[in-house]
Design an enzyme around this catalytic site. Structure first.
Site, PDB file in Angstrom:
ATOM      1  N   HIS A 125      49.848  43.675  46.851  1.00 37.84           N
ATOM      2  CA  HIS A 125      48.419  44.564  47.269  1.00 37.84           C
ATOM      3  C   HIS A 125      48.847  45.691  47.974  1.00 37.84           C
ATOM      4  CE1 HIS A 125      44.562  45.170  49.295  1.00 37.84           C
ATOM      5  NE2 HIS A 125      44.080  44.372  48.328  1.00 37.84           N
ATOM      6  N   ASP A 202      52.531  37.574  52.889  1.00 32.98           N
ATOM      7  CA  ASP A 202      51.157  37.899  52.878  1.00 32.98           C
ATOM      8  C   ASP A 202      50.222  36.651  52.247  1.00 32.98           C
ATOM      9  OD1 ASP A 202      48.586  38.617  52.119  1.00 32.98           O
ATOM     10  OD2 ASP A 202      49.173  40.428  50.925  1.00 32.98           O
ATOM     11  N   GLN A 205      45.706  35.368  49.967  1.00 32.06           N
ATOM     12  CA  GLN A 205      45.298  34.656  48.759  1.00 32.06           C
ATOM     13  C   GLN A 205      45.543  33.044  49.063  1.00 32.06           C
ATOM     14  OE1 GLN A 205      42.899  35.680  46.443  1.00 32.06           O
ATOM     15  NE2 GLN A 205      43.009  37.908  46.804  1.00 32.06           N
ATOM     16  N   LYS A 228      38.311  35.925  53.117  1.00 29.65           N
ATOM     17  CA  LYS A 228      38.683  35.227  51.710  1.00 29.65           C
ATOM     18  C   LYS A 228      38.662  33.774  51.962  1.00 29.65           C
ATOM     19  CE  LYS A 228      41.670  38.973  50.312  1.00 29.65           C
ATOM     20  NZ  LYS A 228      40.838  39.763  49.514  1.00 29.65           N
ATOM     21  N   CYS A 367      43.650  47.018  43.788  1.00 30.13           N
ATOM     22  CA  CYS A 367      44.398  47.580  44.917  1.00 30.13           C
ATOM     23  C   CYS A 367      45.767  46.906  44.629  1.00 30.13           C
ATOM     24  CB  CYS A 367      43.865  46.840  46.220  1.00 30.13           C
ATOM     25  SG  CYS A 367      42.357  47.535  46.842  1.00 30.13           S
TER      26      CYS A 367
HETATM   27  N1  PLP Z   1      46.756  40.981  50.241  1.00 26.06           N
HETATM   28  C1  PLP Z   1      46.380  40.485  49.258  1.00 26.06           C
HETATM   29  C2  PLP Z   1      47.338  39.764  48.383  1.00 26.06           C
HETATM   30  C3  PLP Z   1      45.026  40.480  48.927  1.00 26.06           C
HETATM   31  O1  PLP Z   1      44.530  40.161  47.853  1.00 26.06           O
HETATM   32  C4  PLP Z   1      44.121  41.403  49.768  1.00 26.06           C
HETATM   33  C5  PLP Z   1      42.551  41.556  49.589  1.00 26.06           C
HETATM   34  O2  PLP Z   1      42.350  41.502  48.432  1.00 26.06           O
HETATM   35  C6  PLP Z   1      44.721  41.976  50.841  1.00 26.06           C
HETATM   36  C7  PLP Z   1      46.207  41.678  51.072  1.00 26.06           C
HETATM   37  C8  PLP Z   1      43.950  42.785  51.836  1.00 26.06           C
HETATM   38  O3  PLP Z   1      43.107  42.053  52.716  1.00 26.06           O
HETATM   39  P1  PLP Z   1      41.966  42.576  53.581  1.00 26.06           P
HETATM   40  O4  PLP Z   1      41.381  43.544  53.057  1.00 26.06           O
HETATM   41  O5  PLP Z   1      41.225  41.559  53.988  1.00 26.06           O
HETATM   42  O6  PLP Z   1      42.939  43.022  54.790  1.00 26.06           O
END
Ligand code: PLP
Length: 409
Positions: A125, A202, A205, A228, A367
């Protein structure tokens, strides 16, 4: 696994699921973007503002002490949820984005110099790409990419092949928000540690769909994001292994992160406090604690098992739609599906038509533009499931897709 009575009760916990959208009952399949909130979380946040609100850490009065206690207790809840050794390894953040930026600025900035390398996967992401690009632009570090096979699987040995004596960090997702790939981060961490390289995972998810055990993974940094996980927005956490936490320097300066402030000399609090400047998202973190209690009570393994059954059902139903283009069929996949009608219709149109039937899916680049480029598309449609979604909702999605196909044929 949930039985049907339990599923009915769970669905009742999420008031928004009763909402009508365009005269249809909402089918919410945009959980990968943000999940809905159970009334336990909504009530806890409401109650805090209604009768318990005050700022934390500052006052000596009853409400401030109460707020501080409730807010600080969540650190233990998060630590237990991911099996951290100590509460002090948990840094509160506003979500994954802040967590990764914190590692970039408070740790990597002082541990990397021009020519040093970070390895990312193509599944990342933007939150796990852009902060490292800042280091590339401003410090001259090099980003190396590991790609998936044609099915969307990541091979841990491909990370090994990219490691050099310049590699200072591997930063990788545990679950793709686009393809649903479940990445074997444990194997990647083992490989990295053999060369003394720390790994950031990360878990934005994955933490919603499976058990996370930072000790078993032996991970160095791990990020989660509250919204999430059925919690409020602007809540989240960064886990940092204790030995690495001492290497962090403060990034944001301000109240709450200091030891003493003089005109010419300032000392800082110990981490994690040192990394949590200013008035925090108090109600949100309290809400996240309740959200974690909620899923813990249901049991992460049972949630995983239930979602697996919905995923398998969806994959079976998709087999009937031989015109549906599915992106990625990884060996291990969560209930996250990216699809399109190929040249027939743009994913945005698909999503608009599904919305007319009350079905909320996401369309766009999610993203993850490097992954989109790798897949050779600008956008896909994505249906991402949560613990409250049902097989009947899979059927509604399939019916909606059949309708789209007819309309565009
Ligand atoms: N990493 C992953 C795999 C995501 O799916 C997302 C959000 O869709 C993020 C990072 C970013 O999360 P946040 O916008 O809550 O900081």
């Amino acid at each position: 696994m949930f039985n049907s009575d339990e599923l009915t009760r769970i669905r009742k916990d999420f008031p928004i699921l009763q909402t009508q959208i365009n005269n249809h009952q909402l089918v919410y399949l945009d959980n990968g973007s943000s999940a809905q909130k159970p009334k336990q979380v909504i009530d806890a946040v409401g109650q805090f503002y209604q009768s318990e609100y005050a700022n934390v850490h500052r006052g000596l009065h009853h409400l401030s002490n109460l707020a501080t206690e409730k807010y600080e207790n969540v650190r233990g809840t998060i630590a237990r949820f991911i099996n951290a050794r100590k509460e002090s390894e948990i840094v509160y953040t506003s979500g994954t984005t802040e967590g990764i930026n914190l590692v970039a600025y408070s740790w990597a900035w002082s541990h990397m110099e021009a020519g040093d390398e970070i390895i990312l996967s193509i599944l990342e992401h933007h939150a796990n790409i852009v902060p490292w690009n800042f280091l590339r632009e401003r410090k001259g570090i090099v980003i190396k990419w590991v790609e998936t096979d044609q099915y969307g699987n990541l091979d841990p040995t491909d990370f090994e092949a990219k490691i050099t004596d310049k590699t200072k960090l591997i930063s990788v997702t545990q679950m793709s928000n686009v393809l649903g790939t479940v990445v074997d981060v444990k194997a990647i961490i083992d490989i990295a540690h053999r060369s003394g390289i720390p790994v950031l995972v990360d878990a934005s998810q994955s933490a919603v769909h499976q058990t996370i055990d930072v000790q078993d993974l032996d991970v160095d940094f791990l990020v989660i994001t509250g919204h999430k996980m059925y919690g409020p927005t602007a809540s989240g956490a960064l886990y940092v292994k204790e030995d690495l936490l001492v290497d962090f320097v403060p990034f944001k300066g301000g109240g709450d992160m200091i030891g003493e402030v003089g005109r010419d000399k300032i000392t800082y609090a110990k981490p994690p406090k040192m990394l949590e400047a200013g008035t925090p998202a108090i109600a949100q973190m309290i809400g996240l604690g309740v959200a974690i209690d909620y899923v813990t009570e249901l049991g992460m393994e049972r949630i995983k098992e239930y979602e697996e059954s919905v995923k398998n059902y969806a994959l079976e139903r998709f087999k009937d739609l031989n015109w549906l283009k599915l992106y990625g069929t990884p060996k291990k996949q969560a209930a996250i599906f990216s699809f399109s009608l190929g040249e027939i219709a743009h994913p945005h149109d698909l999503s608009t038509i599904l919305d007319q039937r009350g079905i909320a899916v996401r369309a766009g680049h999610h993203c993850a533009q490097p992954l989109m480029e790798y897949l050779g598309v600008n956008a896909t449609c994505r249906a991402s499931f949560a613990l409250y979604n049902t097989k009947e909702e899979v059927d509604k999605l399939v019916d909606g897709l059949v309708l789209c196909r007819k309309l565009f044929q």
